[in-house]
Write an enzyme that holds these catalytic residues in place. Structure first.
Site, PDB file in Angstrom:
ATOM      1  N   HIS A 155      -5.316  -4.050  -1.631  1.00 32.36           N
ATOM      2  CA  HIS A 155      -5.143  -3.009  -2.654  1.00 32.36           C
ATOM      3  C   HIS A 155      -5.098  -3.562  -4.078  1.00 32.36           C
ATOM      4  O   HIS A 155      -4.957  -2.783  -5.026  1.00 32.36           O
ATOM      5  CB  HIS A 155      -3.873  -2.198  -2.369  1.00 32.36           C
ATOM      6  N   LYS A 208     -12.075  -0.709   0.266  1.00 33.23           N
ATOM      7  CA  LYS A 208     -11.264   0.092  -0.657  1.00 33.23           C
ATOM      8  C   LYS A 208     -11.985   0.170  -2.001  1.00 33.23           C
ATOM      9  O   LYS A 208     -12.917   0.941  -2.144  1.00 33.23           O
ATOM     10  CB  LYS A 208      -9.850  -0.471  -0.723  1.00 33.23           C
ATOM     11  N   SER A 242       0.793  -1.237   0.000  1.00 29.75           N
ATOM     12  CA  SER A 242       0.000   0.000   0.000  1.00 29.75           C
ATOM     13  C   SER A 242       0.820   1.278   0.000  1.00 29.75           C
ATOM     14  O   SER A 242       0.330   2.323  -0.389  1.00 29.75           O
ATOM     15  CB  SER A 242      -0.936   0.003   1.211  1.00 29.75           C
TER      16      SER A 242
HETATM   17  N1  PMP Z   1      -4.808  -5.167   4.799  1.00 29.28           N
HETATM   18  C1  PMP Z   1      -4.165  -4.253   4.049  1.00 29.28           C
HETATM   19  C2  PMP Z   1      -3.041  -4.700   3.161  1.00 29.28           C
HETATM   20  C3  PMP Z   1      -4.554  -2.898   4.088  1.00 29.28           C
HETATM   21  O1  PMP Z   1      -3.933  -1.990   3.347  1.00 29.28           O
HETATM   22  C4  PMP Z   1      -5.627  -2.534   4.938  1.00 29.28           C
HETATM   23  C5  PMP Z   1      -6.154  -1.113   5.012  1.00 29.28           C
HETATM   24  N2  PMP Z   1      -5.246  -0.122   5.154  1.00 29.28           N
HETATM   25  C6  PMP Z   1      -6.241  -3.518   5.716  1.00 29.28           C
HETATM   26  C7  PMP Z   1      -5.821  -4.822   5.608  1.00 29.28           C
HETATM   27  C8  PMP Z   1      -7.352  -3.182   6.656  1.00 29.28           C
HETATM   28  O2  PMP Z   1      -8.527  -3.077   5.950  1.00 29.28           O
HETATM   29  P1  PMP Z   1      -9.798  -2.312   6.546  1.00 29.28           P
HETATM   30  O3  PMP Z   1      -9.540  -0.858   6.360  1.00 29.28           O
HETATM   31  O4  PMP Z   1     -10.920  -2.842   5.724  1.00 29.28           O
HETATM   32  O5  PMP Z   1      -9.902  -2.675   7.970  1.00 29.28           O
END
Ligand code: PMP
Length: 392
Positions: free
Chosen positions: A209, A240, A181
């Site tokens: 992502h 997302k 990310s």
């Molecule tokens: N896994 C990854 C790789 C993420 O980038 C994120 C969000 N930043 C999450 C899990 C967490 O997801 P959520 O925002 O739906 O809790």
């Protein structure tokens, strides 16, 4: 009250370290432009890759679900919070991800927090990419397995860890993000699959992502590499590209059945709300029947990346719409983001500890919702501010 003085002093430390944050306040739906603290600015910050967060079809589905089921499920899934909509979403996710079965969680974070500790136990080993998301790190901590880290996407280092540890543990679980990310690079999944086969390990891919972005109709990184059936645990979020909230594991029927019995965030946390589930179902159907959203996202991303590169920005090693503008110095990145905001562009600085010291950046998140005029304006603001501050 005792807590006041304890936390006041902790907060002063944050202020001294110049990492104390005042949260901007949004007064509009998430879109190409947003009203932030009363001012309209171009938004290059959200994970709303496809523009679904304020999509009419999703909003109508959510409204209908409220009329039919109310706003809350009233219980965890394993008691009475398993609404027919949850079942429908799980079936649809399995079809979308081309896996045998799927199970949805309340968020991506909750998914990693619940799934990893249900998958591995004492006597097992987790080997995790050093740049994996915080929810993976925390999920791994909640499990009783031992943990090792391999250098980011370094297959020699991963193999070394596998070789050294294979005989010492019952199960080994290799965990990687599908798309990272902070840099936008894609994990070398074919190589990881080869290694996990060679060393009889399992593989867990968090494609938060990549889902909605890569692969056929946004099916994700596993689809992008045509690796269906070779990844033990395919994780995604619904917050997302899907535009709502939630997370999921797509895998075999047995894994889903096991998670239903052992994932603590399924057992002990109330299930997703009816309007959220209905909006997710609508989003996935939209995604499976239209290529226009992912195509526009990629068109926009390529246009923006070409534009900023031609201005002299270093966009690192991105392979996806996540576009980091590498700045280096923390203070410089913070200052640059502030100037951008004053000029009408919201793009957040990413600094230590989210990324290593000296690798601060402005992370630009491109969406299908941006029109050319938004991107042109963003590029022109970046040009002016970049020259003013000596960033380019
Ligand atoms: N896994 C990854 C790789 C993420 O980038 C994120 C969000 N930043 C999450 C899990 C967490 O997801 P959520 O925002 O739906 O809790």
């Amino acid at each position: 009250m005792k807590n006041k003085s304890i936390f006041a002093s902790k907060l002063s430390e944050l202020k001294e370290q110049k990492v104390y944050r005042i949260l901007p306040i949004m007064n509009s739906p998430i879109g190409a432009k947003v009203n932030l603290d009363g001012k309209e600015v171009i938004n290059l910050c959200s994970n709303n890759y496809l523009g679904f967060a304020n999509h009419k079809v999703l909003k109508n589905a959510a409204k209908d679900a409220i009329d039919k089921y109310g706003v809350g499920p009233g219980s965890v899934r394993t008691i009475i919070g398993n609404i027919s909509l949850h079942e429908e979403l799980d079936k649809l996710l399995a079809i979308f991800k081309r896996e045998e079965a799927a199970i949805s969680f309340q968020s991506g974070f909750n998914c990693n927090a619940g799934a990893i500790q249900a998958i591995v136990e004492s006597g097992d080993l987790i080997i995790s990419d050093e740049l994996n998301h915080a929810s993976i790190i925390d999920g791994a901590r909640l499990s009783r397995a031992d943990k090792k880290i391999y250098r980011h996407a370094d297959m020699d280092h991963l193999e070394e860890q596998l070789k050294q540890n294979r005989d010492k543990y019952k199960q080994i679980l290799v965990i990687t993000d599908g798309v990272f990310s902070m840099d936008g690079d894609i994990a070398p999944l074919p190589e990881i699959v080869e290694l996990t086969k060679k060393y009889d390990a399992m593989i867990y891919v968090d494609d938060a992502h990549g889902s909605g972005v890569l692969g056929e109709n946004g099916r994700g990184t596993v689809d992008h590499f045509h690796l269906h059936g070779q990844i033990d645990f395919c994780i995604g979020t619904l917050s997302k590209a899907i535009g709502v909230i939630g997370g999921y594991v797509a895998s075999s029927k047995e894994v889903v059945d096991w998670l239903n019995h052992r994932a603590r965030t399924i057992l002990f946390s109330t299930s997703m709300t009816p309007p959220s589930v209905a909006a997710c179902i609508a989003a996935i159907k939209l995604l499976m029947t239209n290529k226009e959203y992912t195509e526009k996202l990629w068109r926009n991303a390529k246009y923006f990346q070409k534009g900023v590169k031609s201005l002299g920005f270093d966009i690192g090693k991105t392979q996806t719409p996540i576009t980091p503008l590498m700045i280096g110095d923390e203070a410089k990145a913070n200052r640059f983001s502030k100037t951008l905001l004053e000029k009408g562009l919201f793009a957040s600085p990413i600094v230590f500890p989210t990324v290593p010291k000296g690798l601060a950046r402005i992370r630009c998140m491109i969406s299908a919702e941006h029109e050319m005029e938004n991107l042109d304006k963003a590029i022109s603001i970046l040009d002016k501010a970049g020259k003013e501050q000596g960033v380019i």
